[in-house]
Write a protein that holds these residues in place. Structure first.
Motif, PDB file in Angstrom:
ATOM      1  N   THR A  32      29.947 -33.525 -67.773  1.00  0.00           N
ATOM      2  CA  THR A  32      28.641 -33.936 -67.272  1.00  0.00           C
ATOM      3  C   THR A  32      27.805 -32.721 -66.876  1.00  0.00           C
ATOM      4  O   THR A  32      26.606 -32.664 -67.167  1.00  0.00           O
ATOM      5  N   ALA A  33      28.430 -31.730 -66.240  1.00  0.00           N
ATOM      6  CA  ALA A  33      27.708 -30.516 -65.860  1.00  0.00           C
ATOM      7  C   ALA A  33      27.150 -29.808 -67.094  1.00  0.00           C
ATOM      8  O   ALA A  33      25.997 -29.357 -67.100  1.00  0.00           O
ATOM      9  N   ARG A  34      27.973 -29.718 -68.157  1.00  0.00           N
ATOM     10  CA  ARG A  34      27.491 -29.104 -69.411  1.00  0.00           C
ATOM     11  C   ARG A  34      26.305 -29.887 -69.957  1.00  0.00           C
ATOM     12  O   ARG A  34      25.300 -29.314 -70.361  1.00  0.00           O
ATOM     13  N   TRP A  35      26.445 -31.209 -69.997  1.00  0.00           N
ATOM     14  CA  TRP A  35      25.381 -32.073 -70.510  1.00  0.00           C
ATOM     15  C   TRP A  35      24.097 -31.867 -69.709  1.00  0.00           C
ATOM     16  O   TRP A  35      23.018 -31.727 -70.284  1.00  0.00           O
ATOM     17  N   GLU A  47      23.121 -38.763 -75.166  1.00  0.00           N
ATOM     18  CA  GLU A  47      23.712 -39.743 -74.250  1.00  0.00           C
ATOM     19  C   GLU A  47      24.569 -39.020 -73.219  1.00  0.00           C
ATOM     20  O   GLU A  47      25.366 -38.150 -73.553  1.00  0.00           O
ATOM     21  N   ALA A  48      24.422 -39.367 -71.968  1.00  0.00           N
ATOM     22  CA  ALA A  48      25.194 -38.720 -70.896  1.00  0.00           C
ATOM     23  C   ALA A  48      26.643 -39.183 -70.939  1.00  0.00           C
ATOM     24  O   ALA A  48      26.911 -40.328 -71.284  1.00  0.00           O
ATOM     25  N   PRO A  49      27.596 -38.292 -70.561  1.00  0.00           N
ATOM     26  CA  PRO A  49      28.988 -38.730 -70.445  1.00  0.00           C
ATOM     27  C   PRO A  49      29.097 -39.786 -69.347  1.00  0.00           C
ATOM     28  O   PRO A  49      28.280 -39.835 -68.430  1.00  0.00           O
ATOM     29  N   VAL A  50      30.111 -40.640 -69.435  1.00  0.00           N
ATOM     30  CA  VAL A  50      30.332 -41.648 -68.404  1.00  0.00           C
ATOM     31  C   VAL A  50      30.872 -40.937 -67.169  1.00  0.00           C
ATOM     32  O   VAL A  50      31.909 -40.283 -67.220  1.00  0.00           O
ATOM     33  N   ALA A 182      39.046 -40.830 -60.562  1.00  0.00           N
ATOM     34  CA  ALA A 182      39.947 -41.153 -61.671  1.00  0.00           C
ATOM     35  C   ALA A 182      40.899 -42.293 -61.318  1.00  0.00           C
ATOM     36  O   ALA A 182      41.595 -42.813 -62.188  1.00  0.00           O
ATOM     37  N   GLY A 183      40.972 -42.682 -60.047  1.00  0.00           N
ATOM     38  CA  GLY A 183      41.847 -43.771 -59.622  1.00  0.00           C
ATOM     39  C   GLY A 183      43.323 -43.439 -59.762  1.00  0.00           C
ATOM     40  O   GLY A 183      44.128 -44.288 -60.123  1.00  0.00           O
ATOM     41  N   LEU A 184      43.698 -42.209 -59.449  1.00  0.00           N
ATOM     42  CA  LEU A 184      45.070 -41.741 -59.631  1.00  0.00           C
ATOM     43  C   LEU A 184      45.933 -42.012 -58.399  1.00  0.00           C
ATOM     44  O   LEU A 184      45.468 -41.870 -57.272  1.00  0.00           O
ATOM     45  N   SER A 185      47.190 -42.355 -58.618  1.00  0.00           N
ATOM     46  CA  SER A 185      48.120 -42.505 -57.504  1.00  0.00           C
ATOM     47  C   SER A 185      49.039 -41.291 -57.401  1.00  0.00           C
ATOM     48  O   SER A 185      49.635 -41.055 -56.359  1.00  0.00           O
ATOM     49  N   GLU A 186      49.138 -40.521 -58.498  1.00  0.00           N
ATOM     50  CA  GLU A 186      49.924 -39.293 -58.479  1.00  0.00           C
ATOM     51  C   GLU A 186      49.491 -38.374 -59.621  1.00  0.00           C
ATOM     52  O   GLU A 186      48.915 -38.823 -60.602  1.00  0.00           O
ATOM     53  N   ILE A 187      49.754 -37.084 -59.433  1.00  0.00           N
ATOM     54  CA  ILE A 187      49.495 -36.066 -60.457  1.00  0.00           C
ATOM     55  C   ILE A 187      50.734 -35.196 -60.524  1.00  0.00           C
ATOM     56  O   ILE A 187      51.150 -34.642 -59.501  1.00  0.00           O
ATOM     57  N   GLU A 188      51.325 -35.112 -61.705  1.00  0.00           N
ATOM     58  CA  GLU A 188      52.526 -34.292 -61.884  1.00  0.00           C
ATOM     59  C   GLU A 188      53.637 -34.695 -60.905  1.00  0.00           C
ATOM     60  O   GLU A 188      54.367 -33.856 -60.399  1.00  0.00           O
ATOM     61  N   SER A 194      43.512 -40.696 -51.148  1.00  0.00           N
ATOM     62  CA  SER A 194      42.050 -40.552 -51.066  1.00  0.00           C
ATOM     63  C   SER A 194      41.493 -41.597 -50.121  1.00  0.00           C
ATOM     64  O   SER A 194      42.060 -42.677 -49.964  1.00  0.00           O
ATOM     65  N   LEU A 195      40.372 -41.251 -49.499  1.00  0.00           N
ATOM     66  CA  LEU A 195      39.694 -42.230 -48.642  1.00  0.00           C
ATOM     67  C   LEU A 195      39.018 -43.271 -49.497  1.00  0.00           C
ATOM     68  O   LEU A 195      38.944 -44.448 -49.122  1.00  0.00           O
ATOM     69  N   ILE A 196      38.511 -42.867 -50.666  1.00  0.00           N
ATOM     70  CA  ILE A 196      37.810 -43.784 -51.556  1.00  0.00           C
ATOM     71  C   ILE A 196      38.327 -43.575 -52.974  1.00  0.00           C
ATOM     72  O   ILE A 196      38.389 -42.451 -53.454  1.00  0.00           O
ATOM     73  N   LYS A 197      38.682 -44.679 -53.644  1.00  0.00           N
ATOM     74  CA  LYS A 197      39.050 -44.652 -55.062  1.00  0.00           C
ATOM     75  C   LYS A 197      37.973 -45.398 -55.829  1.00  0.00           C
ATOM     76  O   LYS A 197      37.598 -46.513 -55.460  1.00  0.00           O
ATOM     77  N   VAL A 198      37.478 -44.797 -56.892  1.00  0.00           N
ATOM     78  CA  VAL A 198      36.469 -45.429 -57.726  1.00  0.00           C
ATOM     79  C   VAL A 198      37.172 -46.033 -58.926  1.00  0.00           C
ATOM     80  O   VAL A 198      37.947 -45.343 -59.602  1.00  0.00           O
ATOM     81  N   SER A 199      36.933 -47.302 -59.185  1.00  0.00           N
ATOM     82  CA  SER A 199      37.528 -47.971 -60.335  1.00  0.00           C
ATOM     83  C   SER A 199      36.432 -48.460 -61.255  1.00  0.00           C
ATOM     84  O   SER A 199      35.502 -49.120 -60.808  1.00  0.00           O
ATOM     85  N   ARG A 200      36.561 -48.124 -62.552  1.00  0.00           N
ATOM     86  CA  ARG A 200      35.613 -48.638 -63.532  1.00  0.00           C
ATOM     87  C   ARG A 200      36.098 -50.004 -64.003  1.00  0.00           C
ATOM     88  O   ARG A 200      37.269 -50.189 -64.268  1.00  0.00           O
ATOM     89  N   LEU A 201      35.180 -50.960 -64.126  1.00  0.00           N
ATOM     90  CA  LEU A 201      35.554 -52.312 -64.563  1.00  0.00           C
ATOM     91  C   LEU A 201      35.416 -52.428 -66.066  1.00  0.00           C
ATOM     92  O   LEU A 201      34.651 -51.763 -66.690  1.00  0.00           O
TER      93      LEU A 201
END
Length: 201
Positions: A32-35, A47-50, A182-188, A194-201
């Motif tokens: 998005t920053a590049r766009w 078109e902008a990235p989602v 990204a709605g992640l529960s773990e990485i590696e 997180s205080l807030i998780k964003v979920s795309r429908l």
């Protein structure tokens, strides 16, 4: 809103900010920053990235609110055990990490130090290497480490920090963030809180 982001991204570029720094400043993905930097303010061609642009200035601009949020992040981090080091990801993770260090010392009675991580995306050459832990702050070697940032967009930077901490002989206990886009529960294999998780429908 889109026009304001384009204008802000281009102003930051004119001031010498890298794409990674622009992404951090606007709390958007690197794509998005590049766009944003490739658009003209008066006409949007592609078109902008989602993505979601996050503005948490109401927290970052107020030390009391920043302290409350850092306290909540500290409480969530303790669910994964005590930590010796709080590692803030530059730039926006540093204020949270600084306050969290004090909270964790008060909550556990343990000496807790502050480490600062400079991610690869802030480098001008932006090679595929990982970033680095600053030598001016605490070390992660042989320590249990909480990793702190403001926003997770894809998890790439957090993954980079986890690898660096492990490579240096540290043990990441969790990643804490204000907002997880990204709605992640773990990485590696490391839990994400997180205080807030964003979920795309």
């Amino acid at each position: 809103m889109k026009q304001k982001l384009i204008q802000k991204a281009q102003e930051l570029r004119e001031h010498g900010f890298t794409t990674g720094e622009i992404a951090d400043e606007l709390n958007v993905s690197m794509d998005t920053a590049r766009w944003l930097t490739l658009q003209k303010a008066e006409e949007v061609k592609a078109e902008a990235p989602v993505d979601f642009a996050i503005n948490w200035k109401s927290i970052g601009g107020n030390s009391t609110r920043l302290s409350y949020v850092s306290g909540a992040l500290s409480d969530m981090a303790l669910a994964h055990g005590e930590a010796d080091v709080v590692c803030g990801i530059a730039v926006s993770g540093i204020p949270f990490a600084t306050v969290m260090t004090e909270f964790l010392e008060d909550m556990t009675g343990m000496d807790t130090s502050l480490a600062i991580y400079h991610p690869n995306k802030h480098r001008k050459d932006n090679a595929d290497d990982e970033g680095t832990i600053s030598t001016n702050f605490g070390t992660v070697e042989g320590k249990k480490v909480v990793i702190v940032d403001d926003v997770i967009t894809s998890g790439k930077t957090a993954k980079e920090v986890i690898h660096t901490v492990k490579d240096l002989g540290g043990e990441p206990t969790c990643v804490t963030v204000l907002i997880d886009k990204a709605g992640l529960s773990e990485i590696e294999g490391i839990p994400v809180e997180s205080l807030i998780k964003v979920s795309r429908l």
